[in-house]
Design an enzyme around this catalytic site. Structure first.
Site, short mmCIF file in Angstrom:
data_model
loop_
_atom_site.label_atom_id
_atom_site.label_comp_id
_atom_site.label_asym_id
_atom_site.label_seq_id
_atom_site.Cartn_x
_atom_site.Cartn_y
_atom_site.Cartn_z
N ASP A 58 0.87 -1.18 0.00
CA ASP A 58 0.00 0.00 0.00
C ASP A 58 0.91 1.22 0.00
O ASP A 58 1.75 1.37 0.90
CB ASP A 58 -0.89 0.02 1.24
CG ASP A 58 -2.03 -0.97 1.16
OD1 ASP A 58 -2.46 -1.29 0.03
OD2 ASP A 58 -2.51 -1.42 2.21
N ASP A 93 -13.35 -3.64 -1.94
CA ASP A 93 -13.31 -3.46 -0.49
C ASP A 93 -14.72 -3.66 0.04
O ASP A 93 -15.63 -2.89 -0.31
CB ASP A 93 -12.80 -2.06 -0.13
CG ASP A 93 -11.37 -1.84 -0.58
OD1 ASP A 93 -10.56 -2.79 -0.44
OD2 ASP A 93 -11.04 -0.73 -1.05
#
Length: 255
Positions: free
Chosen positions: A11, A130
């Site tokens: 990330d 997500d």
């Protein structure tokens, strides 16, 4: 039997690798270029690079950084974050990515999935999803975008099925409830999505020890497990994880 894949996720925020818990309290943990090189050396099967703030800030991918990471790895490399047009997809592939992850932009413009698959092939277009538990949704899970900041009208199972029909060749399914907790993957969510689509499903969110990967690759029916914290922390190496999985009868590619 097809081998199960171990994928490391980087990330990235402002050019640095970061890690948080349930999408909050992110801390800087290193240089993504150096970390990519190290995980490649350890024998990771694939690498995923997410620019976690690109969509929220309304900008495209950082091509120079992607190029630098790609120069360190000779395995499938997937990039996501801020990719909103065919030109973005093209330039990201030219920078060294083999796969493109569409998450927020896919929800905002589902036709981008179809366009991307038509031009570059289904195998190139990955749906990043997500999902968070929500009892008001038919499947029990709602899709979120913009780095988990914005709830959508999409039910997780319905969106997965739709995205595959549109042309997505793989799904990276991240449980927001489990993300960064290291308490195990969301098996119910993963199994439900894996049984609903005919493309590979990568489980993401919650990996903390090798038994968690074993669970999601078997009971959760995932084709691959995405990990971050458990290797970023130094508690495990790719080699140690694969050795344990192999000893437990789970087929993995050994270096």
């Amino acid at each position: 039997m097809l081998k199960k894949r171990i994928i490391v996720c980087l990330d990235v925020k402002d050019g640095r690798t970061t890690k948080g818990v349930k999408f909050l309290n992110n801390v800087d943990i290193g240089d993504p270029v150096e970390m990519a090189a190290e995980y490649y050396r350890q024998g990771v099967d694939e690498l995923v690079f997410y620019d976690i703030i690109a969509s929220a800030r309304g900008r495209g991918p950082i091509l120079e950084l992607i190029k630098n990471v790609a120069s360190q790895v000779f395995i499938p490399f997937c990039v996501g974050g801020g990719i909103g047009t065919l030109d973005d997809i093209r330039s990201t592939i030219l920078a060294g990515a083999e796969k493109i992850s569409l998450n927020s932009q896919a929800v905002k413009n589902p036709d981008l999935i179809t366009q991307g698959a038509r031009v570059f092939g289904n195998q190139c277009i990955v749906l990043g999803m997500d999902a968070k538990a929500d009892p008001t949704c038919p499947s029990g899970y709602r899709v979120y975008i913009n780095g988990g900041r914005v709830a959508t009208e999409y039910d997780a199972r319905e969106w997965a099925i739709k995205a595959v029909k549109l042309g997505a060749g793989e799904i990276v399914l991240n449980s927001m409830d489990a993300d960064g907790t290291r308490n195990g993957y969301e098996l119910n969510l993963t199994k439900m999505i894996a049984e609903s689509v005919d493309v590979p499903v990568v489980a993401s969110g919650g990996g903390g020890k090798t038994s968690h990967l074993a669970d999601v690759l078997t009971a959760g029916k995932a084709d691959a497990a995405l990990i971050a914290s458990m290797v970023h922390s130094g508690d495990y190496t790719i080699g140690s994880i694969k050795s344990e999985l192999n000893a437990g009868g789970i087929p993995v590619r050994l270096s």
